[in-house]
Design a protein around this motif. Structure first.
Motif, mmCIF file in Angstrom:
data_model
loop_
_atom_site.group_PDB
_atom_site.id
_atom_site.type_symbol
_atom_site.label_atom_id
_atom_site.label_comp_id
_atom_site.label_asym_id
_atom_site.label_seq_id
_atom_site.Cartn_x
_atom_site.Cartn_y
_atom_site.Cartn_z
ATOM 1 N N GLU A 234 112.953 -3.046 3.598
ATOM 2 C CA GLU A 234 114.405 -3.124 4.238
ATOM 3 C C GLU A 234 114.852 -1.881 5.346
ATOM 4 O OE1 GLU A 234 113.805 -0.697 0.780
ATOM 5 O OE2 GLU A 234 113.188 -2.220 0.791
ATOM 6 N N ASN A 235 113.445 -0.470 4.912
ATOM 7 C CA ASN A 235 113.678 -0.063 5.608
ATOM 8 C C ASN A 235 113.391 0.030 6.821
ATOM 9 O OD1 ASN A 235 115.099 2.012 3.818
ATOM 10 N ND2 ASN A 235 112.986 2.181 3.237
ATOM 11 N N LEU A 236 112.682 -1.277 8.177
ATOM 12 C CA LEU A 236 111.979 -1.417 8.703
ATOM 13 C C LEU A 236 112.712 -2.663 9.485
ATOM 14 C CD1 LEU A 236 108.191 -1.612 7.007
ATOM 15 C CD2 LEU A 236 109.080 -0.157 8.539
ATOM 16 N N PHE A 237 112.251 -2.357 10.841
ATOM 17 C CA PHE A 237 113.177 -2.826 11.906
ATOM 18 C C PHE A 237 111.358 -4.077 12.521
ATOM 19 C CE2 PHE A 237 114.376 -4.348 16.364
ATOM 20 C CZ PHE A 237 115.680 -4.745 16.379
ATOM 21 N N GLU A 256 116.544 14.149 13.602
ATOM 22 C CA GLU A 256 116.818 12.864 12.749
ATOM 23 C C GLU A 256 116.884 12.024 12.620
ATOM 24 O OE1 GLU A 256 116.571 14.826 8.748
ATOM 25 O OE2 GLU A 256 114.146 15.080 8.395
ATOM 26 N N ASN A 257 118.789 12.077 13.579
ATOM 27 C CA ASN A 257 119.546 11.441 13.450
ATOM 28 C C ASN A 257 120.060 11.031 15.179
ATOM 29 O OD1 ASN A 257 120.808 13.666 14.281
ATOM 30 N ND2 ASN A 257 122.550 12.982 13.341
ATOM 31 N N VAL A 258 119.051 11.421 15.937
ATOM 32 C CA VAL A 258 118.783 11.289 17.673
ATOM 33 C C VAL A 258 117.724 10.577 18.045
ATOM 34 C CG1 VAL A 258 119.414 12.346 19.287
ATOM 35 C CG2 VAL A 258 121.030 13.637 17.603
ATOM 36 N N VAL A 259 118.248 9.047 18.349
ATOM 37 C CA VAL A 259 116.886 8.716 19.059
ATOM 38 C C VAL A 259 117.201 8.039 19.769
ATOM 39 C CG1 VAL A 259 115.321 6.163 18.655
ATOM 40 C CG2 VAL A 259 116.816 7.752 17.166
ATOM 41 N N VAL A 260 116.281 8.242 21.273
ATOM 42 C CA VAL A 260 116.724 8.247 23.183
ATOM 43 C C VAL A 260 115.734 7.131 22.732
ATOM 44 C CG1 VAL A 260 116.113 8.700 25.078
ATOM 45 C CG2 VAL A 260 115.649 10.643 23.713
ATOM 46 N N SER A 261 117.245 6.000 23.458
ATOM 47 C CA SER A 261 116.295 4.453 23.679
ATOM 48 C C SER A 261 116.502 3.782 24.771
ATOM 49 C CB SER A 261 116.448 3.778 22.496
ATOM 50 O OG SER A 261 116.411 2.361 22.536
ATOM 51 N N GLU A 262 115.764 2.720 25.291
ATOM 52 C CA GLU A 262 116.072 2.176 26.138
ATOM 53 C C GLU A 262 117.236 1.176 26.274
ATOM 54 O OE1 GLU A 262 115.463 0.726 30.053
ATOM 55 O OE2 GLU A 262 116.293 -0.546 28.585
ATOM 56 N N ARG A 263 118.180 1.527 27.910
ATOM 57 C CA ARG A 263 119.376 0.865 27.300
ATOM 58 C C ARG A 263 119.446 -0.921 26.637
ATOM 59 N NH1 ARG A 263 121.204 2.007 33.849
ATOM 60 N NH2 ARG A 263 119.510 0.301 34.427
ATOM 61 N N ASN A 264 118.391 -1.337 27.563
ATOM 62 C CA ASN A 264 118.552 -3.170 27.873
ATOM 63 C C ASN A 264 117.361 -3.616 26.226
ATOM 64 O OD1 ASN A 264 119.040 -4.212 30.090
ATOM 65 N ND2 ASN A 264 116.862 -3.050 30.963
ATOM 66 N N PHE A 265 117.454 -2.110 24.844
ATOM 67 C CA PHE A 265 116.908 -2.790 23.553
ATOM 68 C C PHE A 265 118.071 -2.828 23.058
ATOM 69 C CE2 PHE A 265 112.912 -0.165 24.309
ATOM 70 C CZ PHE A 265 112.090 -0.379 25.470
ATOM 71 N N THR A 266 118.668 -3.924 22.983
ATOM 72 C CA THR A 266 120.555 -4.575 22.776
ATOM 73 C C THR A 266 120.149 -5.076 20.928
ATOM 74 O OG1 THR A 266 121.117 -5.486 24.084
ATOM 75 C CG2 THR A 266 122.325 -5.426 22.804
ATOM 76 N N ARG A 267 119.510 -5.068 20.456
ATOM 77 C CA ARG A 267 118.851 -5.842 18.967
ATOM 78 C C ARG A 267 118.902 -4.709 18.521
ATOM 79 N NH1 ARG A 267 115.710 -8.890 14.745
ATOM 80 N NH2 ARG A 267 113.932 -7.883 16.320
ATOM 81 N N LEU A 268 117.786 -3.330 18.736
ATOM 82 C CA LEU A 268 117.331 -2.022 18.449
ATOM 83 C C LEU A 268 118.602 -1.429 18.191
ATOM 84 C CD1 LEU A 268 115.080 -0.057 16.925
ATOM 85 C CD2 LEU A 268 114.221 -0.152 19.279
ATOM 86 N N ASN A 270 121.541 -1.793 18.578
ATOM 87 C CA ASN A 270 122.819 -1.913 17.076
ATOM 88 C C ASN A 270 121.852 -1.892 16.115
ATOM 89 O OD1 ASN A 270 123.978 -2.566 19.147
ATOM 90 N ND2 ASN A 270 123.382 -4.896 18.969
ATOM 91 N N TRP A 271 120.636 -1.647 15.813
ATOM 92 C CA TRP A 271 120.070 -2.317 13.587
ATOM 93 C C TRP A 271 120.146 -0.393 14.216
ATOM 94 C CZ3 TRP A 271 115.460 1.053 12.565
ATOM 95 C CH2 TRP A 271 115.550 0.360 11.406
ATOM 96 N N LEU A 272 119.679 0.715 15.133
ATOM 97 C CA LEU A 272 119.772 2.528 14.705
ATOM 98 C C LEU A 272 121.359 3.407 14.648
ATOM 99 C CD1 LEU A 272 117.391 2.867 17.507
ATOM 100 C CD2 LEU A 272 117.357 2.502 15.600
ATOM 101 N N ARG A 273 121.770 2.352 15.494
ATOM 102 C CA ARG A 273 123.557 3.221 14.520
ATOM 103 C C ARG A 273 124.219 1.781 13.228
ATOM 104 N NH1 ARG A 273 123.834 1.240 20.764
ATOM 105 N NH2 ARG A 273 124.408 2.599 21.852
ATOM 106 N N LYS A 274 123.959 1.195 13.444
ATOM 107 C CA LYS A 274 124.003 0.823 11.523
ATOM 108 C C LYS A 274 123.348 1.435 10.428
ATOM 109 C CE LYS A 274 122.863 -3.461 10.054
ATOM 110 N NZ LYS A 274 122.480 -5.014 10.070
ATOM 111 N N VAL A 279 122.829 7.298 18.937
ATOM 112 C CA VAL A 279 120.994 6.518 20.413
ATOM 113 C C VAL A 279 122.272 6.771 21.778
ATOM 114 C CG1 VAL A 279 120.817 5.009 21.525
ATOM 115 C CG2 VAL A 279 121.292 4.551 18.380
ATOM 116 N N GLU A 280 121.307 7.420 21.399
ATOM 117 C CA GLU A 280 120.964 8.055 23.264
ATOM 118 C C GLU A 280 120.144 7.169 24.342
ATOM 119 O OE1 GLU A 280 123.188 10.481 24.638
ATOM 120 O OE2 GLU A 280 122.854 11.579 23.135
ATOM 121 N N GLU A 281 121.464 6.202 25.194
ATOM 122 C CA GLU A 281 120.781 5.407 25.660
ATOM 123 C C GLU A 281 120.343 5.442 27.008
ATOM 124 O OE1 GLU A 281 122.891 1.478 25.442
ATOM 125 O OE2 GLU A 281 122.857 1.148 23.532
ATOM 126 N N ILE A 282 118.861 4.972 27.660
ATOM 127 C CA ILE A 282 118.825 5.617 29.392
ATOM 128 C C ILE A 282 118.216 4.084 29.675
ATOM 129 C CG2 ILE A 282 118.520 7.952 28.943
ATOM 130 C CD1 ILE A 282 116.000 7.977 28.820
#
Length: 304
Positions: A234-237, A256-268, A270-274, A279-282
């Motif tokens: 349940e903890n794995l995407f 621990e609560n801040v992740v830099v991610s690619e802006r096109n990784f929509t599904r991921l 969204n899961w992170l924010r949930k 999520v710092e999208e670049i």
């Protein structure tokens, strides 16, 4: 002196080496490609151009500035790719380990020598020549060190096989008090969608107890099951083959609560924010064409 400290992938980051795309050089020839994804884009005429990659790396740098992280950059080598600093070295606890990388990339280590000079020399090690190990294959999780490797008898035939079993043993000997677990990764010279170049191409922890995983990146199902049991399903995407190809597991944690991610990784994203992450999208999709992404272009030196 730099007081190195890295025990996991997600504690608050204080200092990092970020690669550079300046004077990156011309598009390589097909013969010069190190991995199938770069080859794919070279042949298709879609290989990234320097200006786009500089912009993407600057967006990453701006996120580090926002969080007050000390950023070191490599000294410039004319017409040379210096984006992926994770390949050339990595820190475990307070030890800087120089990677035994592909021989013609040694110059990249020299370009960060001014950083290494700020570290206690007793805390800088270089493995013997028969030990192959790259930072993308080394994943820290407190008492655990996860290491990606390739156990096939044809190891030497694969330029995509970057960490050997001697590398795993070297880390076991260097850190006898850690639980060192190796993972046998799927490799391909021809199909980027079936090539886990490093462990961070198919797995990475985020936060305190979560992770991003690609099941088919592991040659042995038992290795995948090991992580599922450790983290809890349940903890794995779980990412798809296509998401693995676009490097969805190669994000980077500043806290621990801040992740830099690619802006096109929509599904991921969204899961992170949930799950309570900021999520710092670049934009980083051009750099991804070289089979490396956010984690690959960073070399963390100090975390809390």
């Amino acid at each position: 002196m730099l007081q190195l400290n890295v025990k996991n992938e997600t504690s608050r980051l204080r200092a990092v080496v970020l690669g550079s795309a300046l004077t990156n050089g011309p598009t390589p020839t097909a013969e010069e490609a190190y991995d199938p994804k770069s080859l794919e884009h070279i042949l298709a005429g879609t290989y990234p151009i320097e200006a786009d990659m500089i912009n993407e790396m600057e967006a990453f740098n701006q996120v580090f500035q926002k969080y007050d992280v000390k950023v070191f950059r490599p000294e410039m080598i004319e017409n040379y790719n210096q984006i992926f600093t994770r390949d050339i070295g990595f820190v475990i606890d307070d030890i800087f380990i120089k990677a035994n990388i592909l021989p013609d990339r040694n110059r990249e280590l020299e370009a960060i020598q001014y950083v290494i000079d700020q570290i206690n020399p007793a805390k800088v090690v270089r493995p013997p020549d028969d030990v192959h190990i790259e930072g993308g294959d080394v994943m820290l999780w407190n008492d655990y060190i996860f290491i990606g490797t390739y156990k096939g008898s044809d190891y030497k035939d694969y330029i995509t096989a970057r960490t050997n079993m001697q590398g795993v043993q070297y880390i076991k000997d260097l850190f006898p008090n850690k639980i060192v677990k190796e993972f046998d990764l799927v490799k391909s010279k021809l199909e980027a969608r079936d090539n886990a170049l490093h462990l961070d191409c198919c797995f990475q922890p985020v936060g305190k107890n979560k992770g991003i995983i690609y099941k088919s990146g592991f040659r042995e199902e038992a290795d995948y099951v090991y992580l599922v049991k450790l983290f809890g399903k349940e903890n794995l995407f779980h990412i798809t083959r296509d998401e693995m190809y676009h490097m969805n597991s190669n994000v980077f944690s500043i806290d621990e609560n801040v992740v830099v991610s690619e802006r096109n990784f929509t599904r991921l994203n969204n899961w992170l924010r949930k799950n309570g992450f900021i999520v710092e999208e670049i934009p980083y999709a051009e750099i991804a064409k070289q089979e490396g992404l956010l984690r690959c272009s960073t070399l963390p030196l100090i975390r809390d």
